[in-house]
Design an enzyme around this catalytic site. Structure first.
Site, PDB file in Angstrom:
ATOM      1  N   GLU A  59       0.820  -1.207   0.000  1.00 18.10           N
ATOM      2  CA  GLU A  59       0.000   0.000   0.000  1.00 18.10           C
ATOM      3  C   GLU A  59       0.855   1.259   0.000  1.00 18.10           C
ATOM      4  OE1 GLU A  59      -0.617  -2.693   1.717  1.00 18.10           O
ATOM      5  OE2 GLU A  59      -2.580  -3.287   0.942  1.00 18.10           O
ATOM      6  N   HIS A 128     -11.684  -5.648   8.548  1.00 14.15           N
ATOM      7  CA  HIS A 128     -12.386  -5.430   7.279  1.00 14.15           C
ATOM      8  C   HIS A 128     -13.666  -4.632   7.531  1.00 14.15           C
ATOM      9  CE1 HIS A 128      -9.771  -8.847   6.269  1.00 14.15           C
ATOM     10  NE2 HIS A 128      -9.909  -8.506   5.012  1.00 14.15           N
TER      11      HIS A 128
END
Ligand SMILES: Cc1ncc(C[n+]2csc(CCOP(=O)(O)OP(=O)(O)O)c2C)c(N)n1
Lengths: 326, 320
Positions: A59, A128
């Site tokens: 990322e 999540h």
């Protein structure tokens, strides 16, 4: 044909990539797979591997490389597979992207978008389900949007892509296939920094955004049915810059405020909104400013825990009724 | 001739497979919510590395490493309850899946942030070094995770201090849909060890004996104070990335080819070659495995849900 929230996101990117060949995509599994949530399905076939880049799991690289390309005139859209993973590229956003223009004396810009599927309610568990907007709120230089409708999802994403600053685009994954509506065929944008009044009212103001718009509207309907109350519901859409004018105007009209968001209470944007309202509209308030948010804990997985944590219509109703009694 | 070790290894291979198979089925039936990730096809790696580890040795498994939990002695009942999100699970319903560990058995529960456990496992090895304890730390990860900075930062530090840590890469050639050639320009992840001043080794992840030989050599070296090793096990996952994924992005014949190298079948051939009555061992093992998994499922199904307000517990060691 009605367009789903996720299709609106898909279409916004597709149309912008057609319109401007400086727009390109990078992220994990955005190409061959078409994205974990299918937001970029068909893009690789249409635009090729030069503009639709399957990156390694990295990322920091995804965001950093987007910054590098953006300062040289490209308009990258970086995808975080789940919004939670944006923390792995945090340094690039906070220290690199946000400060870039400032430290170049205004002679540089970073026209990029980071898309981040956020939010709970889908049994995602601790990693999540997060709503990372508050990790970024105090940082000048970044813009933050969080649409609630398919129309806005498309219009805000287009505006974000055309904007010359780094924009964090938090898309609530609970809405992806649950929300759909007819949206115009022709090109349109929803300007950054403008809230929408979703329901007019004079007795109380609900301030909300993203997935919490829906329980807020449902609670407003029930307050009308059960107590004859008219609640005004404001959908912020942009969290930074935030449309204070619309907020203050409504507070001066209704004199009572409930702020509803899925992010946690401590350090969430509700605290900031509440403080600003007290500073600017104290004389107009007829009761305390109330927040309905997730509990101050992690987004636990087990269904009874998740239900306990998240805001819902009943929790909003209870708080709103208590406020109405002032 | 059959040995006790062979029996145990076979049991753990079969238990891991059956446990995961049952989890997949329960997921399809809607009894296990959320994402479920199968390590089917990769069992020899976790079993081979963890078999023989001491209770105090530290492991950090990842999302396909059910077998690591089982070999390290985590109660299959609590593991199943964990997946169900029940109160009796390792995290008491806080999360599902493998995000909870069992530190009494040296099992660390990771986060979803891939490679984030590598610096932590390195820290565990640092503790063993500081306290002069004869233990090792083992960090598992996929080839996909090796692209993150955390991987490189961990290996660099372990190399500097020659820490007793073994990094085990389960290279199944895909990170979700992304093939290895889009993840890195090298063929073997193991060569990266050289850049950090220690040795790397490549082995077949479908051959239990190859894994054991490579891992045990590395573990012995680490215990002797000779520093870290990066082990790369080449393998393949049979299922999609998660149970929601059909993995159509992989060529069909690739799966068929890897199935012909199935780690469990391979071990059965080995048993046969050693003159064992494989049919008999198979029957006995399958019976024992089935009982264990049945019991785990029953336990998980019968276990209570946590109470909503328990969501506020376990945040602090010293609550105010
Ligand atoms: C930092 C981070 N980014 C993205 C993800 C989403 N994600 C989960 S598993 C996965 C692929 C993992 O590939 P690999 O490390 O090779 O392990 P495998 O699943 O193949 O066993 C991705 C992209 C994640 N969990 N963490």
């Amino acid at each position: 044909m009605p367009t789903t929230f996720i299709k609106a996101i898909h279409d916004a990117m597709f149309e912008e990539m057609k319109r401007d060949d400086n727009v390109f995509l990078l992220g994990e599994d955005v190409g061959i797979l078409g994205g974990a949530f299918k937001a970029t399905e068909g893009f690789l076939q249409e635009f090729g591997a030069e503009r639709v880049i399957d990156t390694p799991i990295s990322e920091s690289l995804i965001i950093g490389a987007a910054i590098g390309a953006a300062i040289l005139g490209m308009r990258p859209i970086a995808e975080m597979q789940f919004g939670d993973f944006i923390t792995c590229g945090y340094d690039q956003l906070i220290n690199m992207a946000a400060t870039l223009r400032y430290r170049h004396g205004g002679r540089a810009q970073v026209p990029m978008v980071v898309r981040a599927p956020s939010g709970a309610g889908v049994h995602g568990g601790l990693f999540h389900s997060q709503n990372p907007e508050s990790y970024f709120l105090p940082v000048p230089g970044l813009k933050i949007v969080a649409p609630a409708t398919a129309y806005d999802a498309k219009g805000l994403l287009k505006a974000a892509i055309r904007d010359n600053d780094p924009v964090l685009y938090f898309e609530h994954k609970y809405l992806y296939r649950r929300i759909q509506e007819e949206i115009p065929e022709e090109d349109y944008i929803v300007p950054l920094g403008k809230a929408a009044v979703r329901r007019e009212g004079s007795d109380m103001t609900f301030i909300t955004y993203s997935a919490m718009l829906y329980p807020s509207l449902a609670a407003a309907d029930r307050l009308k049915a059960e107590a004859g109350m008219e609640v005004e519901v404001i959908d912020l859409r942009s969290l930074r810059p935030l449309d204070w004018e619309t907020v203050f105007r409504s507070v001066r009209k209704t004199n009572k405020v409930v702020i509803i968001h899925e992010d946690r209470k401590t350090g969430g944007i509700g605290g900031e909104i509440s403080a600003r309202i007290s500073e600017e509209c104290f004389d107009a308030l007829d009761g305390p400013i109330i927040r309905v948010t997730s509990e101050d804990t992690h987004y636990a997985f087990s269904p009874p825990l998740e239900e306990f944590i998240l805001p819902n219509v009943d929790k909003i109703l209870a708080k709103a009724k208590a406020l109405a009694a002032y | 001739m059959e040995t006790k070790e062979d029996r145990e290894l076979y049991f753990y291979l079969k238990l891991t497979r059956e446990f995961e198979d049952r989890v997949s089925k329960l997921h399809r039936q809607g009894k296990i919510l959320g994402g479920v990730y199968s390590g089917m096809g990769q069992e020899a790696i976790v079993v081979g590395v963890c078999y023989g580890l001491r209770r105090e040795d530290f492991i950090s498994p990842i999302h396909r490493d059910m077998g690591a939990f089982l070999v390290k002695g985590v109660d299959p009942k609590r593991l199943m309850a964990q997946l169900f999100g029940k109160k009796t699970g390792l995290s008491k319903g806080k999360d599902s899946f493998l995000h909870a560990g069992d530190l009494e058995r040296g099992v660390f529960g990771s986060t979803s942030m891939l490679a984030s456990s590598l610096p932590v496992a390195t820290g565990a090895a640092l503790k063993f070094r500081i306290k002069k304890e004869p233990y090792v730390a083992v960090a598992f990860f996929g080839e996909g995770a090796s692209s993150r900075g955390d991987f490189h930062e961990a290996l660099n530090f372990a190399g500097v201090h020659k820490l007793p840590v073994i990094y085990v890469c389960e290279n199944n050639f895909y990170a979700y849909s992304t093939p290895q050639n889009l993840q890195m320009a090298v063929e073997d992840i193991a060569i990266r060890a050289e850049g950090y001043g220690f040795k790397g080794a490549v082995c077949s992840g479908n051959d239990l004996h190859a894994v054991m030989k490579t891992a045990h050599a590395a573990i012995d070296r680490a215990r002797r104070g000779e520093g870290p090793t990066l082990i790369e096990c080449k393998t393949y996952r049979y299922h999609g990335h998660s149970e929601h994924d059909q993995s159509w992005y992989r060529p069909k014949d690739e799966l068929i080819e890897w199935e012909s190298r199935d780690p469990i079948q391979r071990f059965e051939i080995y048993l046969e070659k050693r003159g064992n009555n494989v049919d008999q061992i198979k029957d006995e093992t399958e019976k024992r495995v089935k009982e264990t998994v049945d019991e785990a499922v029953r336990f998980a199904e019968e276990s209570p849900w946590p109470d909503g307000k328990e969501a506020l517990e376990d945040l602090y060691a010293n609550p105010f």
